[in-house]
Design a protein around this motif. Structure first.
Motif, short mmCIF file in Angstrom:
data_model
loop_
_atom_site.label_atom_id
_atom_site.label_comp_id
_atom_site.label_asym_id
_atom_site.label_seq_id
_atom_site.Cartn_x
_atom_site.Cartn_y
_atom_site.Cartn_z
N LEU A 203 0.44 5.32 -1.06
CA LEU A 203 -0.41 4.37 -0.39
C LEU A 203 -1.98 4.66 -0.81
CD1 LEU A 203 1.22 3.72 2.96
CD2 LEU A 203 1.03 2.21 1.04
N SER A 204 -2.08 6.06 -0.99
CA SER A 204 -3.51 6.56 -1.35
C SER A 204 -3.80 6.62 -2.76
CB SER A 204 -3.80 7.98 -0.90
OG SER A 204 -3.00 8.78 -1.52
N ARG A 205 -2.77 6.08 -3.53
CA ARG A 205 -2.86 6.15 -4.84
C ARG A 205 -2.97 7.42 -5.58
NH1 ARG A 205 -2.70 0.56 -6.25
NH2 ARG A 205 -3.65 -0.92 -4.65
N LYS B 215 1.40 -2.55 4.52
CA LYS B 215 1.93 -1.24 4.98
C LYS B 215 0.85 -0.50 5.99
CE LYS B 215 5.91 -1.11 3.23
NZ LYS B 215 7.13 -1.50 3.96
N HIS B 216 -0.28 -0.65 5.69
CA HIS B 216 -1.53 -0.12 6.36
C HIS B 216 -1.45 -1.06 7.64
CE1 HIS B 216 -3.02 3.07 4.08
NE2 HIS B 216 -3.17 2.13 2.97
N ILE C 34 0.22 -2.60 -0.06
CA ILE C 34 -0.44 -1.52 0.46
C ILE C 34 -1.31 -1.98 1.74
CG2 ILE C 34 -2.47 0.06 0.28
CD1 ILE C 34 -1.72 0.29 -2.67
N ASP D 197 -1.77 -4.33 -4.27
CA ASP D 197 -2.69 -4.26 -3.17
C ASP D 197 -1.91 -5.05 -1.60
OD1 ASP D 197 -4.50 -2.99 -4.75
OD2 ASP D 197 -5.52 -4.68 -5.24
N TYR E 262 9.26 1.86 -2.10
CA TYR E 262 8.14 2.66 -2.68
C TYR E 262 8.84 3.23 -4.03
CZ TYR E 262 5.60 2.70 1.64
OH TYR E 262 5.01 2.10 2.84
N VAL F 13 2.95 -0.79 -6.83
CA VAL F 13 2.71 -1.04 -5.55
C VAL F 13 1.33 -1.88 -5.77
CG1 VAL F 13 1.98 -0.07 -3.39
CG2 VAL F 13 3.49 1.13 -4.56
#
Length: 132
Positions: free
Chosen positions: A29-31, A90-91, A87, A84, A68, A82
């Motif tokens: 998620l943070s890439r 998920k956030h 992501i 945008d 994932y 993944v």
């Protein structure tokens, strides 16, 4: 293949497979981990972390179910594409979980929804002050 940095808290009440899974998810998620990146094999990760193969298998299986990673037979496990929207959703889900817990804790403390809103506004203001 990049070295995967996973720190385990063996005394935690959170199962080891869950700790592995959550840290890999956070890296995606943070890439920090990117699309098509090869993960260590299940056996290699188990050796590196000094845990059982069953533990790393469970973490990888859960990650695959949650979208994932993808397993390519005979080749290994790779980070899935993944986008945008994925992501962001998920956030949003993580934010909902945190807010649900905050509402529960506030309720135990006897706070009204208005008082919780006020706390949220204060925290947001503090965050902006730190960024300035």
């Amino acid at each position: 293949m990049r070295v995967l940095r996973i720190v385990l808290a063996y005394q935690s009440s959170i199962p080891i497979y869950e700790q592995i899974k959550e840290q890999i998810k956070a890296s995606v998620l943070s890439r920090e981990l990117s699309e098509n990146e090869l993960l260590p094999s299940i056996r290699q990760l188990a050796r590196d972390l000094k845990v059982s193969v069953m533990t790393t298998t469970r973490a990888y299986n859960d990650l695959e179910i949650e979208g994932y990673i993808v397993t390519v037979p005979g080749k290994g496990c790779y980070i899935k594409k993944v986008d945008d929207d994925f992501i962001k959703s998920k956030h949003i889900n993580e934010t909902k979980k945190a807010l649900t817990l905050a509402i529960h804790q506030g309720s135990i403390a006897g706070l009204t929804i208005l008082e919780l809103h006020k706390l949220l506004d204060e925290l947001e203001e503090q965050r902006h002050e730190k960024c300035d």
